[in-house]
Design a protein around this motif. Structure first.
Motif, PDB file in Angstrom:
ATOM      1  N   LEU B 225     125.286  62.743 -21.424  1.00 24.37           N
ATOM      2  CA  LEU B 225     124.801  62.165 -20.167  1.00 24.37           C
ATOM      3  C   LEU B 225     125.962  61.493 -19.432  1.00 24.37           C
ATOM      4  CD1 LEU B 225     121.469  60.472 -21.348  1.00 24.37           C
ATOM      5  CD2 LEU B 225     121.700  62.607 -20.051  1.00 24.37           C
ATOM      6  N   GLY B 226     125.908  61.535 -18.113  1.00 22.00           N
ATOM      7  CA  GLY B 226     126.894  60.812 -17.314  1.00 22.00           C
ATOM      8  C   GLY B 226     126.727  59.308 -17.552  1.00 22.00           C
ATOM      9  N   PRO B 227     127.722  58.494 -17.166  1.00 25.46           N
ATOM     10  CA  PRO B 227     127.660  57.060 -17.467  1.00 25.46           C
ATOM     11  C   PRO B 227     126.391  56.374 -16.986  1.00 25.46           C
ATOM     12  CG  PRO B 227     129.802  57.637 -16.563  1.00 25.46           C
ATOM     13  CD  PRO B 227     128.959  58.866 -16.470  1.00 25.46           C
ATOM     14  N   GLU B 228     125.968  56.670 -15.744  1.00 24.66           N
ATOM     15  CA  GLU B 228     124.776  55.991 -15.199  1.00 24.66           C
ATOM     16  C   GLU B 228     123.526  56.443 -15.955  1.00 24.66           C
ATOM     17  OE1 GLU B 228     126.834  57.864 -13.288  1.00 24.66           O
ATOM     18  OE2 GLU B 228     128.056  56.270 -12.432  1.00 24.66           O
ATOM     19  N   ILE B 253     124.601  49.619 -25.581  1.00 25.41           N
ATOM     20  CA  ILE B 253     124.572  49.522 -24.117  1.00 25.41           C
ATOM     21  C   ILE B 253     125.800  48.761 -23.625  1.00 25.41           C
ATOM     22  CG2 ILE B 253     123.223  48.725 -22.125  1.00 25.41           C
ATOM     23  CD1 ILE B 253     120.735  48.977 -23.995  1.00 25.41           C
ATOM     24  N   ALA B 254     126.122  47.678 -24.334  1.00 15.79           N
ATOM     25  CA  ALA B 254     127.318  46.908 -23.963  1.00 15.79           C
ATOM     26  C   ALA B 254     128.564  47.791 -24.048  1.00 15.79           C
ATOM     27  CB  ALA B 254     127.457  45.697 -24.879  1.00 15.79           C
ATOM     28  N   GLU B 255     128.610  48.640 -25.060  1.00 19.03           N
ATOM     29  CA  GLU B 255     129.758  49.553 -25.209  1.00 19.03           C
ATOM     30  C   GLU B 255     129.849  50.490 -24.004  1.00 19.03           C
ATOM     31  OE1 GLU B 255     132.215  49.939 -27.389  1.00 19.03           O
ATOM     32  OE2 GLU B 255     131.624  48.700 -29.086  1.00 19.03           O
ATOM     33  N   VAL B 256     128.704  51.002 -23.569  1.00 19.89           N
ATOM     34  CA  VAL B 256     128.697  51.932 -22.429  1.00 19.89           C
ATOM     35  C   VAL B 256     129.179  51.217 -21.167  1.00 19.89           C
ATOM     36  CG1 VAL B 256     127.191  53.296 -20.908  1.00 19.89           C
ATOM     37  CG2 VAL B 256     126.941  53.484 -23.381  1.00 19.89           C
ATOM     38  N   VAL B 257     128.630  50.013 -20.932  1.00 19.30           N
ATOM     39  CA  VAL B 257     129.035  49.260 -19.732  1.00 19.30           C
ATOM     40  C   VAL B 257     130.531  48.974 -19.779  1.00 19.30           C
ATOM     41  CG1 VAL B 257     128.757  47.093 -18.457  1.00 19.30           C
ATOM     42  CG2 VAL B 257     126.751  48.217 -19.431  1.00 19.30           C
ATOM     43  N   TYR B 258     131.013  48.553 -20.947  1.00 19.52           N
ATOM     44  CA  TYR B 258     132.426  48.184 -21.060  1.00 19.52           C
ATOM     45  C   TYR B 258     133.322  49.428 -20.918  1.00 19.52           C
ATOM     46  CZ  TYR B 258     136.730  46.155 -22.839  1.00 19.52           C
ATOM     47  OH  TYR B 258     138.025  45.721 -22.964  1.00 19.52           O
ATOM     48  N   MET B 289     123.289  42.034 -20.717  1.00 21.36           N
ATOM     49  CA  MET B 289     124.628  42.604 -20.921  1.00 21.36           C
ATOM     50  C   MET B 289     125.683  41.639 -20.396  1.00 21.36           C
ATOM     51  SD  MET B 289     124.479  45.329 -22.529  1.00 21.36           S
ATOM     52  CE  MET B 289     123.016  44.888 -23.422  1.00 21.36           C
ATOM     53  N   ALA B 290     125.396  41.061 -19.239  1.00 18.90           N
ATOM     54  CA  ALA B 290     126.352  40.121 -18.659  1.00 18.90           C
ATOM     55  C   ALA B 290     126.335  38.796 -19.422  1.00 18.90           C
ATOM     56  CB  ALA B 290     126.014  39.896 -17.188  1.00 18.90           C
ATOM     57  N   GLN B 291     125.122  38.313 -19.733  1.00 16.80           N
ATOM     58  CA  GLN B 291     124.985  36.984 -20.360  1.00 16.80           C
ATOM     59  C   GLN B 291     125.412  36.976 -21.820  1.00 16.80           C
ATOM     60  OE1 GLN B 291     120.897  35.817 -19.987  1.00 16.80           O
ATOM     61  NE2 GLN B 291     121.337  34.458 -18.294  1.00 16.80           N
ATOM     62  N   HIS B 292     124.806  37.864 -22.611  1.00 15.34           N
ATOM     63  CA  HIS B 292     125.043  37.833 -24.054  1.00 15.34           C
ATOM     64  C   HIS B 292     126.318  38.542 -24.461  1.00 15.34           C
ATOM     65  CE1 HIS B 292     120.670  36.964 -25.500  1.00 15.34           C
ATOM     66  NE2 HIS B 292     121.095  36.118 -24.608  1.00 15.34           N
ATOM     67  N   TRP B 293     126.591  39.639 -23.810  1.00  8.87           N
ATOM     68  CA  TRP B 293     127.676  40.498 -24.281  1.00  8.87           C
ATOM     69  C   TRP B 293     128.968  40.326 -23.486  1.00  8.87           C
ATOM     70  CZ3 TRP B 293     127.091  43.010 -28.820  1.00  8.87           C
ATOM     71  CH2 TRP B 293     125.797  43.091 -29.314  1.00  8.87           C
ATOM     72  N   GLY B 294     128.859  39.662 -22.342  1.00  4.62           N
ATOM     73  CA  GLY B 294     130.067  39.386 -21.560  1.00  4.62           C
ATOM     74  C   GLY B 294     130.731  40.608 -20.987  1.00  4.62           C
ATOM     75  N   PRO B 296     131.163  43.521 -17.978  1.00  2.00           N
ATOM     76  CA  PRO B 296     131.098  43.324 -16.527  1.00  2.00           C
ATOM     77  C   PRO B 296     129.969  44.084 -15.828  1.00  2.00           C
ATOM     78  CG  PRO B 296     132.930  44.766 -17.093  1.00  2.00           C
ATOM     79  CD  PRO B 296     132.308  44.355 -18.383  1.00  2.00           C
ATOM     80  N   VAL B 297     128.964  43.330 -15.414  1.00  2.37           N
ATOM     81  CA  VAL B 297     127.908  43.887 -14.554  1.00  2.37           C
ATOM     82  C   VAL B 297     128.009  43.127 -13.232  1.00  2.37           C
ATOM     83  CG1 VAL B 297     125.439  44.318 -14.272  1.00  2.37           C
ATOM     84  CG2 VAL B 297     126.427  44.228 -16.570  1.00  2.37           C
ATOM     85  N   PRO B 298     128.192  43.818 -12.105  1.00  3.79           N
ATOM     86  CA  PRO B 298     128.380  43.105 -10.838  1.00  3.79           C
ATOM     87  C   PRO B 298     127.194  42.188 -10.509  1.00  3.79           C
ATOM     88  CG  PRO B 298     128.871  45.442 -10.586  1.00  3.79           C
ATOM     89  CD  PRO B 298     128.273  45.277 -11.945  1.00  3.79           C
ATOM     90  N   GLN B 299     127.509  40.995 -10.043  1.00  2.00           N
ATOM     91  CA  GLN B 299     126.476  40.031  -9.647  1.00  2.00           C
ATOM     92  C   GLN B 299     125.552  40.628  -8.590  1.00  2.00           C
ATOM     93  OE1 GLN B 299     125.347  37.065 -10.680  1.00  2.00           O
ATOM     94  NE2 GLN B 299     126.708  37.371 -12.426  1.00  2.00           N
ATOM     95  N   LYS B 300     126.166  41.396  -7.680  1.00  2.00           N
ATOM     96  CA  LYS B 300     125.383  42.002  -6.593  1.00  2.00           C
ATOM     97  C   LYS B 300     124.316  42.948  -7.177  1.00  2.00           C
ATOM     98  CE  LYS B 300     126.042  45.346  -2.973  1.00  2.00           C
ATOM     99  NZ  LYS B 300     126.941  46.435  -2.640  1.00  2.00           N
ATOM    100  N   THR B 301     124.714  43.717  -8.188  1.00  2.00           N
ATOM    101  CA  THR B 301     123.774  44.649  -8.834  1.00  2.00           C
ATOM    102  C   THR B 301     122.639  43.882  -9.491  1.00  2.00           C
ATOM    103  OG1 THR B 301     125.593  46.169  -9.263  1.00  2.00           O
ATOM    104  CG2 THR B 301     123.601  46.500 -10.559  1.00  2.00           C
TER     105      THR B 301
END
Lengths: 101, 392
Positions: B225-228, B253-258, B289-294, B296-301
């Motif tokens: 699957l593509g990243p998204e 999931i954190a690994e994918v985001v990172y 993902m942003a809170q626990h795993w640190g 980067p998920v954009p604030q705007k998103t």
């Protein structure tokens, strides 16, 4: 009882053996028996040198240059190491056709 | 030392420790924080190791902590064994995956490798840290007969008998297969991604196929699957199938985001989240993902996602799928109510109430064929009885 090393022989993985390098160590897996054998960092390096070298004599020379070890000790360690891997059906030795070394 | 983030306050001591250890994949200083937290909270290694084992995180924790001098030798020795065994098991999975992919390619069936197999190829450079419990492949629905025939020819058989032939294809999103051997080889063949008729009817698989990337598994060609799409699938899978529980799944999931932090198209993700009615799973998962795993998920998103409102249909389905201890009867009712069209519902009802005799004999271990008719009322009685099972 360890095998006497023949410097003209070459180490090869058995056809049904898969070698996978991990971060430091590696795993040798016999696909037929599904038994595996773990190698630490030194064992992984030793085996890789033996697999890459054209023959055991060349591998011996490379390892002797790499490690602070007496020639007798290295020869004994290599023989014991190869015996163990052969016992598990993971590698075999073939004659180096070029006879180099 | 950084001041502890507010999120730490809500977690038990072992979970905090594990999160800090796992965050070591993304930021080096997290391991120092983990050590400090371990000492400050007087954690017991046996309890920690038990939890890590229960979460199937032993190989990953070993890979992260093996060079830390504060990891006790005895624990390190045991974890090393688990790590090596996991490497061996994953090697077998990858060899098998290659065999299956080549066979499918040979009959012209494209496959997308999902979950553990895909993460192994795209994110982990080492086969040892991430445990896999099965292989997951996605094929197009039209390719299912050819795919199943090909996979069965490789020695696989369905793990469960269907109530009636064809009911899985009509109402499920996957079929579970297994090849017996010294190490059993479970395989889940998917044609859709979520276990609910609601999503099976509404989730267009075209986007997942169009955005898939090519990948190579031990020399065999396939897709991932593509990243998204991977982020969407794993997030919804965690929320809908694992009730948001399990560090192993959220770590994926954190690994994918990172890993895809510079490539992720967040606007595209949000668009698909709305289109597929997967707002609630992402609203649960992405902020963590942003809170626990640190990572980067954009604030705007996050702000845009928080402003989305799930439809009443999605809210109902989410509540149903995430209800703990769903009884058989409730699950049956939820599936039935999520279907569109009375004809489809009646077909489902009839097949669930009157399964084939072969299924009945296997399911209820009926020794004599003549007893089989008596087990139909027994089946209904069991179902009725489970209605009174309280969904806690």
């Amino acid at each position: 009882m360890t095998t006497m090393l023949d410097g003209n022989q070459k180490v090869v993985l058995m056809e049904n053996t898969l070698m996978q390098q991990l971060e430091y160590d590696s795993v040798l897996l016999n696909l037929e028996t599904e038994q595996y054998f773990g190698l630490d960092e030194v064992g992984t390096y030793m085996l890789q040198v033996m697999l890459d070298a054209p023959n055991l004599h060349k591998a011996y020379e490379l390892l002797l240059a790499e490690y602070e070890v007496t020639p007798q000790r290295l020869e004994a360690d290599m023989a014991r190491f190869l015996d163990e891997l052969m016992e598990h059906g993971l590698i075999t030795v073939t004659q180096d056709d070029d006879g180099a070394g | 030392m950084r001041k502890n983030a507010p999120w730490l306050q809500n977690l038990d001591a072992i979970t905090r420790f594990l999160l800090l250890c796992l965050r070591g994949r993304f930021e080096e200083r997290a391991l120092d924080e983990a050590r400090a937290w371990f000492e400050r909270s007087l954690l017991d290694w046996d309890q920690v190791a038990q939890r890590i084992y229960g979460e199937a995180l032993t190989p990953l924790c070993y890979a992260l902590l093996r060079e830390q001098r504060w990891l006790p030798q005895a624990i390190a020795g045991h974890w090393h064994e688990v790590y090596m065994h996991n490497a061996m098991r994953n090697m077998l999975f990858l060899v098998e995956l290659e065999r299956i992919l080549r066979a499918l390619d040979g009959v012209g069936v494209s496959a997308i490798v999902l979950k553990g197999g895909a993460l192994m190829e795209s994110i982990y450079s080492n086969v040892a840290p991430r445990p896999m419990s099965d292989l997951d492949l996605l094929v197009r629905r039209k390719d299912l007969p050819a795919a199943i025939k090909t996979i069965e020819a490789l020695g696989y058989a369905p793990r469960h008998q269907e109530e009636r032939p064809g009911i899985a294809f009509a109402y499920e999103n996957e079929i579970a297969l297994q090849r017996p051997g010294r190490e059993d080889m479970p395989l889940e063949l998917h044609w859709s991604l979520f276990d609910s008729p609601f999503y099976q009817q509404r989730l267009s698989m075209d986007w997942f196929w169009q955005t898939a990337h090519s990948a190579v598994f031990e020399g065999a060609r396939a897709l991932i699957l593509g990243p998204e799409a991977q982020l969407l699938h794993l997030s919804a899978h965690l929320a809908l199938h694992h009730h948001g529980q399990g560090l192993r799944w959220s770590h994926d999931i954190a690994e994918v985001v990172y890993h895809y932090r510079t490539a992720l198209d967040w606007d595209m993700l949000l668009k698909q989240v709305r289109q597929f009615q997967l707002i609630l799973p992402l609203q649960k998962t992405l902020p963590l993902m942003a809170q626990h795993w640190g990572v980067p998920v954009p604030q705007k998103t996050l702000a845009q996602l928080a402003a989305f409102t799930a439809s009443s249909d999605e809210q109902r389905i989410f509540h149903q799928m995430t209800a703990p201890n769903r009884s058989v009867a409730r699950r049956f009712w939820h599936d039935l109510s999520a279907m569109s069209g009375w004809r489809r519902r009646l077909w489902f009802l009839e097949r669930k109430l009157f399964p084939a005799t072969a299924y009945m004999r296997q399911r209820y271990q009926i020794s004599s064929a003549w007893l089989t008719p008596f087990f139909y009322p027994y089946r209904w009685w069991l179902g009725m009885q489970s209605i009174f099972h309280k969904d806690t």
